[in-house]
Every structure is written in structure tokens, then in C-alpha cells.
Motif scaffolding. Sequence first.
Motif, mmCIF file in Angstrom:
data_model
loop_
_atom_site.group_PDB
_atom_site.id
_atom_site.type_symbol
_atom_site.label_atom_id
_atom_site.label_comp_id
_atom_site.label_asym_id
_atom_site.label_seq_id
_atom_site.Cartn_x
_atom_site.Cartn_y
_atom_site.Cartn_z
ATOM 1 N N LEU A 54 0.834 -1.207 0.000
ATOM 2 C CA LEU A 54 0.000 0.000 0.000
ATOM 3 C C LEU A 54 0.869 1.258 0.000
ATOM 4 O O LEU A 54 0.550 2.236 -0.681
ATOM 5 N N ALA A 55 1.942 1.231 0.777
ATOM 6 C CA ALA A 55 2.838 2.389 0.811
ATOM 7 C C ALA A 55 3.470 2.624 -0.555
ATOM 8 O O ALA A 55 3.516 3.759 -1.048
ATOM 9 N N ALA A 56 3.928 1.543 -1.191
ATOM 10 C CA ALA A 56 4.536 1.684 -2.512
ATOM 11 C C ALA A 56 3.516 2.180 -3.529
ATOM 12 O O ALA A 56 3.816 3.040 -4.371
ATOM 13 N N GLY A 57 2.283 1.653 -3.463
ATOM 14 C CA GLY A 57 1.245 2.106 -4.379
ATOM 15 C C GLY A 57 0.892 3.564 -4.183
ATOM 16 O O GLY A 57 0.668 4.294 -5.160
ATOM 17 N N THR A 58 0.845 3.997 -2.920
ATOM 18 C CA THR A 58 0.533 5.398 -2.636
ATOM 19 C C THR A 58 1.631 6.319 -3.153
ATOM 20 O O THR A 58 1.348 7.371 -3.736
ATOM 21 N N VAL A 59 2.880 5.925 -2.922
ATOM 22 C CA VAL A 59 4.005 6.724 -3.426
ATOM 23 C C VAL A 59 3.946 6.820 -4.948
ATOM 24 O O VAL A 59 4.144 7.897 -5.532
ATOM 25 N N LEU A 60 3.668 5.691 -5.609
ATOM 26 C CA LEU A 60 3.580 5.698 -7.070
ATOM 27 C C LEU A 60 2.441 6.585 -7.548
ATOM 28 O O LEU A 60 2.590 7.363 -8.498
ATOM 29 N N LEU A 61 1.295 6.483 -6.878
ATOM 30 C CA LEU A 61 0.139 7.301 -7.258
ATOM 31 C C LEU A 61 0.424 8.782 -7.057
ATOM 32 O O LEU A 61 0.078 9.620 -7.900
ATOM 33 N N LEU A 62 1.067 9.105 -5.936
ATOM 34 C CA LEU A 62 1.407 10.501 -5.669
ATOM 35 C C LEU A 62 2.406 11.025 -6.702
ATOM 36 O O LEU A 62 2.313 12.179 -7.134
ATOM 37 N N ALA A 63 3.331 10.167 -7.104
ATOM 38 C CA ALA A 63 4.307 10.578 -8.121
ATOM 39 C C ALA A 63 3.628 10.852 -9.457
ATOM 40 O O ALA A 63 3.945 11.833 -10.140
ATOM 41 N N VAL A 64 2.662 10.012 -9.829
ATOM 42 C CA VAL A 64 1.990 10.166 -11.121
ATOM 43 C C VAL A 64 1.019 11.333 -11.102
ATOM 44 O O VAL A 64 0.948 12.121 -12.066
ATOM 45 N N LEU A 65 0.257 11.482 -10.008
ATOM 46 C CA LEU A 65 -0.802 12.480 -9.966
ATOM 47 C C LEU A 65 -0.330 13.857 -9.523
ATOM 48 O O LEU A 65 -1.018 14.850 -9.785
ATOM 49 N N PHE A 66 0.823 13.917 -8.861
ATOM 50 C CA PHE A 66 1.247 15.205 -8.319
ATOM 51 C C PHE A 66 2.658 15.593 -8.734
ATOM 52 O O PHE A 66 2.870 16.629 -9.383
ATOM 53 N N TYR A 67 3.640 14.757 -8.378
ATOM 54 C CA TYR A 67 5.017 15.172 -8.592
ATOM 55 C C TYR A 67 5.396 15.210 -10.076
ATOM 56 O O TYR A 67 6.149 16.096 -10.496
ATOM 57 N N TYR A 68 4.896 14.273 -10.857
ATOM 58 C CA TYR A 68 5.187 14.347 -12.282
ATOM 59 C C TYR A 68 4.550 15.590 -12.918
ATOM 60 O O TYR A 68 5.232 16.307 -13.675
ATOM 61 N N PRO A 69 3.259 15.894 -12.670
ATOM 62 C CA PRO A 69 2.698 17.130 -13.237
ATOM 63 C C PRO A 69 3.430 18.385 -12.781
ATOM 64 O O PRO A 69 3.694 19.287 -13.593
#
Length: 628
Positions: A54-69
Amino acid sequence: MTDGSGDAGGAPGDAAEDGGTTPGDASDAADGDASSAAARTARDRAERRILPALAAGTVLLLAVLFYYPVGTVLVEAVRVDGRYTLEVLVGVLRDPFYLGDLAGLFAGESPLAVAGRLLGPDRRLGIVGFTAYQAALSTLASVALGLPGAYVLARFEFPGRRTLRSLTILPFVLPSIMVAVGFVATFGDDGTLNAALSAVGLPTVDLLFTLEAVVIAHAFYNAPLVTRVTTAAWESVDASAVETARSLGAGPFRAFRDVVAPQVYPAVLMGAALTFVFTFGTFPIVLALGGFELATVEVFVYRLIRNLEYAEAAALAIVELAVSLGLLYAYLRYEARHTVRSRGVRPLPRHRLLPASPSFGQALVRVGVAAYALVALTVFLAPVLSMLLASVTGPDGLTLEHYRFLVERQRTGAAFQVRPWPAVRNSLLFGVGALAVALPMGVVVAVLTTRDYRGRKLVDAVAMAPLSISGIVVGLGLLRGLVFGVEVWGTRIAVGGALAVVAAHAVAGYPFVVRTVGPGLDALDRSLVESARALGASRARALLDVELPLVRPGVVAGAAFAFAISMGEFSATVVLATGTEQYTMPIAIERFIGRRLGPATAMGVVLLLVTSASFVVIDRFGGETGGL
């Protein structure tokens, strides 16, 4: 002997007839035990991996939805026409229009010369300086209005105190564009304020499109936040410490100064820091109440985006990010050092607000409370009541014409026009979608930020970054990145407009889930978790069966916050929904207010009802929660 041997010889048969264990049964039981043990081992192994997954999935989601944009926006500032250059960013830093006299530092001028101009009467603030100036004024107004409210809620007992305490956070999550409509209805030329002044023979005032209106609107938003965090700190003061100080000869003032104030002022500073960050990145309120005459950095970023000047918009956004992230980092460090915990303390007793026979001093305090209540009611209730009144008022008195206009627009509106029902439907669908993403993300981040390990502060800062990143920047990043498409191994991947809006709303809402769930997890008695672990529960099982049920009010409150924030999100949505059918109720209000105030107020009432309904969940299921 015969009887004994007969009994002995008959025992196996009797045992078999009575259901005893035969060699075949024993073998089956052993196989069953082995299978059960293997299943338990597999389940335990899976449960141990749930939290890391779950932690890895959340980090990945945050990277895609926030940090990448957001990273896309940063790249836009230094990559122009296919080449990397700092010309645009340096141009913004050296432009007095943006940085005022401070631009001289980046142009190579002497710091003493720049400081002399800044301290002189003819100083130029620039857009960034004015943004910081209005944010500082808004912060002072919010603290001045919110601190007395914290005193009243923490120190007095009266009917409705708990309900009033729960409502202190409501203005903070009301849609900003709706608040702007309320302030237009209050301070406009034909608003309720001028109507009231004219009724008593006083001259009217012109507050619309002034700095004063912007500051008051920001105080409406952020003073309740100051009140809430300060009230929580005041209620955490140990009464025995105050009693000890008084028994040692300290008077009431000195006991307050030496015991109470040191535990309260960190919360005041926290509220002030958050207020400054929020008002520095302000957009809808300034756009509606100040216009381009009082434009902030956020307004100019939006204007540059509308003119397709993405590189300059990104460069200006970098300046805004630097200020906001610096303040957020300082706030998080301060919060980590001055967190007020309420475990094991006896709170200060509350006094009756209206005692039967008050002393002279008590009477003066009550007069001050009454005066504050009058000011607070004017600031907090007047915009909402004015919006309600304007929605049912026309030139000839009371009318439902504005609501009929919405119905007629829905029935006969052209394809390019904003219609009410799609706006309501989109807002609800986006709210549910954002909630489905933000709630699990927020809970996982809350778990990660309430465990003791090296690097926890860094994780907290990284996870809370969306609090300081404006919606305009997130929207621009999603637009230029995921919506326009990304090349991945020769394949272009593009995210539809609706999914991008949900992503922006989830990013805006999940930090509030963290801030409502985190304090509850942090305050739990760790012995309960240790007991569950000692009885064989895995870490994930202890979280699901012990911790989360105990912080259920915070989880429910976080869900309500995430949904309400999605319903009122404007900044990112206005970037992503321009020219599409993905408009929401806040977008509809902004389109209406540019033409007719009446339909805008009617749409604002609809939005108010939907947003307020989400907070019924808190009252019904959540109760009082910590954090925000």
C-alpha cells in the motif's frame, strides 16, 4: 483378570465406535493441520506485505498524480523550443513588474542599494511583493478574528458550544468561488451592506474590488482555522500546572503568561503559517473581488496560461513554489517540535458564559465577548445570508426568477453554454471519484507519518507538499503532461479530462485526510497494538482490527473533508475544464457571476447545500476530531 483383559481388549473397538482416532484418521488430521498451517503462513506472509505494498502504491500514485505534473511545470520554465535555458526564469526574476525593487538583486545590483529602495517611500513591491503583502494582512486579520473565538470556545461553557466548535472548520472548506459570490452580494453597489446603510440614512461604501474586501474574505476563510487549532491547544493545557503556579503566588496574568501562553502560541503560529501559505496562493477570491487591479501571482499565472505563454507561467509558478514550499517546510519543522499532546492531562475548567451574579471583571469580559460575537457574526454570516437573500430577490422584491433561469438554461441552453445539471452531476461524480482515491491515500500516509523511523519528517514534508502547491500549478502540470499525453516506450498515453479533474481533486483533498486521521493514530495507546501483536496479529491485521476502528471519527471526518474540498475545487478545474464539458458547480458560478449575479447566487445556494450536506456525516458519525 478375565474381566480386566476383556475390558482392555474391547477398548480399541469401543474407541473406534465412539469416534476415536484410527491410523487413517490420524493421517488425515496431520494432513489437515499441515494444510491449515500452510494457509496461515501464506496469509501471514500476505498480511506482512500489505502495508509495504500500500505504501509503494501510494508513493507511485502521488508521483503520477502530483510530482510528475508539478515537475512538468518546472521543466516548462527551463525548456523552451526544445532546448534547455534559464532565460525565461532569469527574465522573470529580473523583471520589476514581478519582483519590484527586489529584482535588482538578480540584476547584479548591490544588496544595500536594493534594501534602501525597499525601505524608501517610493518602493515597488511588484506582483510577488504585493501577493506577500496581502497575504500578511490577511494573516493578521485571520489571527485577530480567530484568536478571540478560540478563547471563547476553550474557556466558556454555553449551549451549542460543541456544535459551534464543529462549525469552526466549515468556512475553511466552503468553495471559495461561492464565498466570493457572497461577498459580492454583501459589498457590491447594490449589496446588503449598502442597503442597510441607506436604510438608516448613512452614506454607502464602495468596498468591492478593494484590498479591504479581499482581506476580509480571506479572514472569513482562515480565521476559523486559527480558532480550531488554537482551541485544541488551549484545551490541552494541564490545569494542575496552572494550579501549581497559582499556589506558588503567581497571579492570574502571570500564570497565563508563564504556563498557558507557551502552550498556546505555537498553535497560533501554526495557524498563521498555514494562513499565509493559503492566502499567498489565493486565486478565486482575488479574481472575483479584486480583479486584475489587485492581481496576485496566481492570477497572473492563470492569465499567462490563458494566453498560451506556458514558459513564463511556469517560471512565475517556480517563484511561487519556492516561497510556499519554504514556508511549508518551516511550518512542518515547527509543528514537529511543538506538537501539543492531550494525553494524561486535566483540561482547564470552563466557566459559564452567563453567570447568575457576575463580578465587575466578569461583566467586562462578557461585554468583550458580546462585541466580538457581533463582529464575527457580521463577517461569517453576512456573506452567506446575503447570497441566500440575493438568490430570491429581484428588482421587484422576492422572486424565484433566478432559480427559474437555471431551469430554463438547463432546458434550452446552447451546447457551448454552462448548464446547471451537468455541473451538479460532474461535481458529484468527481467528488465520489476523488474520495475513492484520496481516502485510502490519506490513511496510508497518516500511518506512515505516525510511525517512529528515520526520515519520517522528510516523508511528512513530501506528502504534505500539495498543501503549498497551488491548484493552478497542478492543473497546468496535468494539462501539459497527462492530458496532452506522455510518450512511454514509443506509445503515447493520454489521460482524459474527467480523470485528470479527479486526480487534481484527490491531490487537493488527501492532505486533509492525513491531518484528521494522523493525530488520532498518534494519540492511540500503543499497548493496545502491542497486545494484538502479542496474540499473533500481523501489523496489517492490528491496523485494520484495532487502530482504524479506534480512529473511525477521524477517518469519517477526513472523508467528508475530501468530498467537500472536491466539490468546491476551482483553481485546477478551471484550467482542465476550459473548452470541455467537464465543468463543475464552481465553474458554473464563475461563468454566471461574470454576466448576472442572480443566477450565480442561486447556483451558489445549490453548491452550499451539497457541500454542507457532506458535513452532516461528521455530526452523525464522526463527532469531534483532532487535527484540522
